[in-house]
Write a protein that holds these residues in place. Structure first.
Motif, PDB file in Angstrom:
ATOM      1  N   SER A 331     -44.217 -44.370   4.251  1.00  0.00           N
ATOM      2  CA  SER A 331     -43.862 -45.689   3.759  1.00  0.00           C
ATOM      3  C   SER A 331     -44.465 -45.923   2.386  1.00  0.00           C
ATOM      4  O   SER A 331     -45.367 -45.192   1.950  1.00  0.00           O
ATOM      5  CB  SER A 331     -44.343 -46.769   4.739  1.00  0.00           C
ATOM      6  OG  SER A 331     -45.749 -46.721   4.877  1.00  0.00           O
ATOM      7  N   SER A 737     -32.093 -52.006   8.391  1.00  0.00           N
ATOM      8  CA  SER A 737     -32.613 -50.857   9.146  1.00  0.00           C
ATOM      9  C   SER A 737     -31.481 -50.036   9.734  1.00  0.00           C
ATOM     10  O   SER A 737     -30.987 -50.355  10.826  1.00  0.00           O
ATOM     11  CB  SER A 737     -33.543 -51.330  10.269  1.00  0.00           C
ATOM     12  OG  SER A 737     -34.569 -52.146   9.786  1.00  0.00           O
ATOM     13  N   SER A 739     -30.127 -46.264  11.315  1.00  0.00           N
ATOM     14  CA  SER A 739     -30.673 -45.061  11.950  1.00  0.00           C
ATOM     15  C   SER A 739     -29.535 -44.239  12.537  1.00  0.00           C
ATOM     16  O   SER A 739     -28.447 -44.762  12.799  1.00  0.00           O
ATOM     17  CB  SER A 739     -31.683 -45.418  13.048  1.00  0.00           C
ATOM     18  OG  SER A 739     -31.056 -46.093  14.109  1.00  0.00           O
ATOM     19  N   TYR A 758     -34.360 -45.466   8.533  1.00  0.00           N
ATOM     20  CA  TYR A 758     -34.817 -46.026   7.265  1.00  0.00           C
ATOM     21  C   TYR A 758     -34.937 -47.539   7.431  1.00  0.00           C
ATOM     22  O   TYR A 758     -34.100 -48.170   8.100  1.00  0.00           O
ATOM     23  CB  TYR A 758     -33.815 -45.691   6.158  1.00  0.00           C
ATOM     24  CG  TYR A 758     -34.061 -46.368   4.826  1.00  0.00           C
ATOM     25  CD1 TYR A 758     -34.920 -45.809   3.888  1.00  0.00           C
ATOM     26  CD2 TYR A 758     -33.427 -47.568   4.503  1.00  0.00           C
ATOM     27  CE1 TYR A 758     -35.143 -46.415   2.659  1.00  0.00           C
ATOM     28  CE2 TYR A 758     -33.642 -48.186   3.272  1.00  0.00           C
ATOM     29  CZ  TYR A 758     -34.505 -47.607   2.359  1.00  0.00           C
ATOM     30  OH  TYR A 758     -34.720 -48.211   1.144  1.00  0.00           O
ATOM     31  N   GLU A 760     -35.976 -51.152   5.125  1.00  0.00           N
ATOM     32  CA  GLU A 760     -36.361 -51.773   3.858  1.00  0.00           C
ATOM     33  C   GLU A 760     -36.465 -53.274   4.072  1.00  0.00           C
ATOM     34  O   GLU A 760     -35.517 -53.917   4.522  1.00  0.00           O
ATOM     35  CB  GLU A 760     -35.328 -51.466   2.770  1.00  0.00           C
ATOM     36  CG  GLU A 760     -35.645 -52.110   1.425  1.00  0.00           C
ATOM     37  CD  GLU A 760     -34.613 -51.781   0.368  1.00  0.00           C
ATOM     38  OE1 GLU A 760     -34.456 -50.584   0.050  1.00  0.00           O
ATOM     39  OE2 GLU A 760     -33.945 -52.724  -0.124  1.00  0.00           O
ATOM     40  N   VAL A 772     -40.814 -50.168   2.144  1.00  0.00           N
ATOM     41  CA  VAL A 772     -39.826 -49.163   2.541  1.00  0.00           C
ATOM     42  C   VAL A 772     -40.488 -48.186   3.507  1.00  0.00           C
ATOM     43  O   VAL A 772     -41.630 -47.758   3.277  1.00  0.00           O
ATOM     44  CB  VAL A 772     -39.272 -48.409   1.321  1.00  0.00           C
ATOM     45  CG1 VAL A 772     -38.361 -47.270   1.762  1.00  0.00           C
ATOM     46  CG2 VAL A 772     -38.517 -49.369   0.402  1.00  0.00           C
ATOM     47  N   GLU A 774     -39.571 -44.655   6.073  1.00  0.00           N
ATOM     48  CA  GLU A 774     -38.668 -43.622   6.563  1.00  0.00           C
ATOM     49  C   GLU A 774     -39.348 -42.918   7.731  1.00  0.00           C
ATOM     50  O   GLU A 774     -40.565 -42.721   7.732  1.00  0.00           O
ATOM     51  CB  GLU A 774     -38.360 -42.604   5.454  1.00  0.00           C
ATOM     52  CG  GLU A 774     -37.720 -43.218   4.229  1.00  0.00           C
ATOM     53  CD  GLU A 774     -37.661 -42.236   3.070  1.00  0.00           C
ATOM     54  OE1 GLU A 774     -38.328 -41.173   3.159  1.00  0.00           O
ATOM     55  OE2 GLU A 774     -36.973 -42.525   2.081  1.00  0.00           O
TER      56      GLU A 774
END
Length: 785
Positions: A331, A737, A739, A758, A760, A772, A774
């Motif tokens: 992040s 978000s 996925s 992901y 944000e 952010v 991941e």
């Protein structure tokens, strides 16, 4: 200066108190993370149905399922209703069905999609789904093959227990309920080649009539004796034969047998079919009268179990799974660099062994999770969530379970190490008892308890109820003495459960809860629930931080047990939750649901005698300080700063008010659309729209999910969520978000999966920031059956 120091100390104390709360909440959340939510999966015969009961370790409420009544993939949606559990904290767990001869193997996975559980059958299957008869289970009814009977010859004048013919010709007319049930998988060496079907031998007319005559005599005899399941079995065999002289009589009698067996919906279908096939028969007027007299409620009756010993030896069945998941994430904040913040390996073992015969059932269960945190080894842990042995004897009428187990009602609120058991006084009444020590991972407190209960078992269309009493000690001090009652009711349309728990020591209602489901004749499912409980439930530990003590013993020894319990009552918040919703099927592919939820947590208002909090320190700068009332002049301990502020001190009673504000009411509105066989066979899409109105903010939530099965044994899951929030203070937040998850099932025992995601989030207003993150995880699971 002294006043400034005092106020600064107060602020520091507030911060410390907040930090302690956050730490406690984090420990609670980590205790639940990766916890096993699915407790057991049991399969039992109920008449001509296989009853699949999925039990959970926490309280849930069934809301909807899709597809409606048939499919290979069944998705059941429910809510976790007990405080302290959140779907977002759970890692998906997958369980395989126990070995049985009623239906082919299936798997159960949770969580999946939004508040969903996926049941995957070996092939398309018919089913009926309903809430269980408590707040911790869901029941799925599936047609089962006819019960096996002993081979016997046909005797003149009497129908013996005969085996069904190995192969028969499809009858010219068959009852609408004579569905082809799922058939258990045969070993590979015995599975016939589908490309070379074998022709079924054609029975002679004489043989058909002979068999039908024997079955009808046997079925009529069973009917006269009140053994309706056996009568239905024999009559179904006649109706599975080619058309014969007994077909019409069997069709009339099976309707009456189903009616007397409590299977109202099936009796109605059998009567309707008779009138359609034989409208001019002499029995038609009588059938019309019986059809008109049927009650409106459609039920599935559980016949009274009859214990019959046979010579079949007990058989062991062993099943379980091993799984391991690797998690990694990174992040960044604002324009800073990406930093790795997660790298862990979570492994689980789930084993179950069972030994059953016609009377006894013995089971051993073991579930363990091991977490390795490679970035912070101090957070490594290994937790045994279940480790118990149990035995049921249906002839004597007892049940006993010993070891680490989850609560199952009767006033038990925590996972515990101990023993629980019950004994059937009559088929309707049983008594139970429990003794154990609570298992709370990371807790320094020792809790042990014991209790007893008496229960009237529920029957279809007849409520059941239980009364219990329970007593608990914490570190040797009496902490809980409660009496309570649980209520259950279910039939073909309504399922309801209620709970009342009253604590005698604190003189207050600990838990008051009721929830119910209703299925109308158009297939619309309604649910409603109301939950009123102390949060957390009454306990001496609730007031420790407020009173400034770290142990229960110090707390009680210094303030006295009466004052301690009074302080607990005043510092324990009240949680109120209400939820209701409806699911409406639209055609064969779509379901639409609308839900409303409300939650609220009350404030607290405790009165604390300052004599219990005074440290005797000479303070010449403030000789008339009223905040110390016991001994010479002094000041409050730093750990207690913030409890009693200047404006909350009462000069007359020399006490202070330790208060916390109420959370305010939060209202949540949501709509959900579920599409099955969307775009491709077995493809499922879910669209979710939610609106949240809090006491000082509003939020909107949008979610889209789609599961795309492709090739053979491959599945791709896509999820996108968008959330926006606006606060009265002018601080706003948005979060996006997406996925994607890929699952591969190799044969029936090995599963591989991976997910990337992901997130944000942006904060704007008085302060601005951007975060952010991941992540990815890879997992492997091996199932043994």
């Amino acid at each position: 200066m002294a006043g400034l120091l005092f106020m600064n100390s107060v602020n520091l104390a507030k911060l410390a108190k907040t930090a302690r709360f956050v730490l406690a909440f984090s420990l609670l959340a980590s205790a639940n993370a990766f916890a096993a939510i699915i407790e057991t999966i049991d399969v039992a015969r109920v008449g001509d149905q296989a009853e699949v009961t999925i039990r959970f370790t926490t309280e849930i409420q069934y809301t909807r399922h899709t597809p409606g009544d048939q499919g290979k993939f069944l998705r059941v949606f429910f809510r976790l209703t007990k405080p302290g559990f959140s779907e977002s904290e759970l890692m998906q767990e997958v369980r395989r069905s126990p070995k049985n001869d009623l239906l082919p193997p299936f798997t159960v996975a949770y969580p999946e999609l939004v508040n969903g559980m996926l049941i995957t059958f070996a092939k398309p299957t018919k089913y009926i789904v309903r809430a269980g008869d408590d707040s911790r289970s869901i029941v799925v009814m599936v047609p089962a093959p006819p019960a096996k009977v002993k081979e016997a010859a046909v005797q003149k004048g009497k129908g013996a227990d005969m085996p069904a013919p190995a192969a028969i010709v499809t009858p010219a007319v068959a009852p609408v309920l004579a569905e082809t049930p799922p058939v258990a998988e045969a070993p590979a060496s015995q599975t016939p080649d589908a490309s070379k079907p074998e022709a079924a031998p054609v029975l002679s007319t004489e043989k058909v009539e002979e068999m039908a005559h024997a079955f009808l005599l046997d079925g009529q005899e069973a009917f006269d004796k009140g053994d309706y399941p056996k009568a239905i079995n024999r009559l179904n065999r006649i109706l599975s034969l080619p058309q014969n002289d007994r077909t019409m009589s069997a069709q009339a009698l099976i309707g009456e047998a189903r009616e007397k067996n409590g299977e109202i919906a099936k009796a109605r279908a059998e009567y309707d079919l008779y009138l359609k096939l034989y409208p001019n028969s002499p029995e038609a007027p009588k059938i019309k009268q019986r059809l008109a007299a049927l009650p409106a409620v459609s039920t599935i009756r559980r016949p009274t179990a009859r214990v019959v010993r046979d010579d079949k030896p007990a058989e062991w069945t062993v099943n379980g799974s091993l799984s391991s998941y690797f998690f990694a994430g990174q992040s960044k904040q604002d324009d800073g660099p990406m930093k790795r913040d997660q790298e862990s390996l979570v492994s689980s073992v789930n084993l179950s062994a069972r030994l059953r015969d016609s009377v006894t059932d013995t089971r051993f269960v073991f579930r363990d999770t091991d977490s390795r945190n490679f970035m912070r080894p101090s957070r490594n842990y290994n937790r045994i969530y279940s480790a118990y042995a149990e035995r049921t004897d249906r002839e004597i009428g007892y049940f006993v379970r010993v070891g680490r187990q989850n609560p199952n009602g009767a006033g038990v609120l925590e996972r515990f190490d101990g023993i629980t058991g019950s004994y059937n006084l009559t088929p309707d009444w049983k008594v139970g008892a429990v003794y154990g020590e609570a298992v709370e991972f990371g807790s320094p407190f020792k809790k042990n308890f014991y209790g007893g209960s008496v229960e009237l078992a529920p029957q279809v269309s007849r409520p059941g109820a239980s009364l219990y009493g329970i007593e608990q000690n914490i570190d040797g001090i009496l902490n809980r003495r409660a009496v309570g009652s649980e209520f259950r009711y279910f039939d073909g349309q309504v399922t309801a459960f209620g709970l009342l728990d009253y604590d005698v020591l604190y003189k207050g209602l600990n838990i008051g809860m009721v929830q119910g489901n209703y299925l109308d004749k158009w297939g619309n499912n309604y649910f409603v629930s109301y939950d009123y409980r102390q949060s957390p439930t009454y306990s001496l530990t609730n007031a420790l931080s407020t009173a400034g003590y770290s142990t229960v013993t110090d707390f009680v020894n210094n303030v006295g047990i009466t004052q301690a319990r009074q302080l607990v009552s005043e510092t324990t918040a009240l949680s109120t939750m209400f939820a209701t919703g409806v699911t409406i099927p639209f055609g064969e592919r779509w379901q639409f649901g609308v839900d409303y939820r409300m939650s609220e947590i009350s404030g607290t208002n405790a009165t604390i005698p300052l004599a219990q909090m005074c440290k005797e320190i000479q303070d010449d700068a403030n000789p008339n300080d009223p905040l110390c009332v016991d001994g010479p002049r002094g000041t409050l301990r730093i750990s207690e700063m913030g409890i009693c502020q200047v404006d909350s001190y009462d000069l007359i009673t020399r006490t202070c008010r330790a208060t916390s504000d109420a959370s305010g009411r939060t209202n949540m509105y949501s709509a959900q659309a579920i599409g099955t066989n969307l775009f491709v066979p077995n493809g499922v899409g879910v669209a979710y729209l939610g609106y949240i109105a809090g006491p000082n903010y509003t939020g909107q939530n949008l979610g889209l999910s789609y599961i795309y099965p492709f090739v053979e044994n491959w599945r791709l899951e896509n999820n996108v969520r968008y959330y926006t929030q606006h606060s009265d203070s002018g601080q706003n937040m948005t979060q996006f978000s997406p996925s994607m998850k890929l699952v591969y099932q190799w044969r029936s025992s090995l599963s591989l999966e991976g997910e990337i995601g992901y997130s944000e989030s942006k904060n704007t207003g008085t302060t601005e920031s951007k975060n952010v993150r991941e992540y990815l995880y890879l997992g492997i699971r091996w199932d043994y059956r």
